[in-house]
Motif scaffolding. Structure first.
Motif: not given
Length: 217
Positions: A148-160, A162-167
């Protein structure tokens, strides 16, 4: 040949990707591989019947080919009519079923479903079925899969957020289908035309075989 090609692709997907593109929790066998195998087998069997009937000029085989092709044609028309009549109900059921499928994401024995969601969310730049918060119920926390992350990286889904796709993925896929609606209708019309020609030619040969048999009788 078309049936053999579709069947071959289905078998290849089944061997190399497992249950690739399986998103449904209630219909786990409804995968891209199984669908292609089923369609390819049906097309190949019916096509073989038509070829054998034409070469041998066999009335029973030609009639069987005609009846099967006519049955498939009517089932296709019926399916399209039911889809448009119950479109709202189908949308509601599909979204509910897909949300159930999220609960199986990343679990043992559901590699196909997990891979499918990762690919869909990455390619369509979306997250969840109707909203990225759908994943909150899965993880029992404010997090999403890394796909779901705008820029993929390990465990990026734990960030805020604002760094995820929302559609929502469901709407994104529907929009994609609507954008390609002309191509889909052209494909459907070409398929229908091919089936109609098959019906006409098989019945013509059937009638010709009857006339020949009557003439020599």
């Amino acid at each position: 040949m078309g049936g053999c090609g579709i069947l071959g692709v289905g078998v290849w997907l089944s061997v190399t990707q497992g249950n690739f593109a399986t998103l449904s929790s209630s219909l786990p066998s409804l995968s891209a591989a199984n669908l292609l195998i089923a369609v390819g087998t049906i097309i190949m069997v019916i096509g073989c019947l038509g070829c054998v009937g034409a070469v041998k000029e066999s009335r029973p085989v030609l009639l069987t080919f005609f009846i099967l092709l006519l049955l498939i044609f009517f089932l296709e028309i019926l399916s399209i009519m039911l889809f448009f009549i119950y479109q709202d109900e189908i949308d509601h059921y599909a979204q509910r079923d897909l949300k159930k499928g999220l609960q199986l994401f990343g679990t043992e024995g559901n590699v196909g479903l997990t891979n499918a969601w990762m690919i869909v969310q990455t390619d369509f730049r979306c997250c969840g079925v109707t909203n990225h918060t759908d994943w909150f119920e899965v993880y029992n926390a404010s997090r999403v899969p890394d796909s779901c992350c705008l820029e993929y990286s390990d465990n990026c889904g734990l960030d805020n957020p604002g760094t995820w796709w929302t559609a929502p993925c469901y709407e994104r896929v529907k929009d994609w289908l609507n954008e390609n609606l002309v191509a889909l209708w052209i494909f459907a019309l070409c398929t229908a035309l091919t089936q109609i020609l098959g019906l006409v030619f098989s019945m013509t040969m059937f009638c010709q075989a009857v006339k020949v048999e009557t003439f020599y009788a």
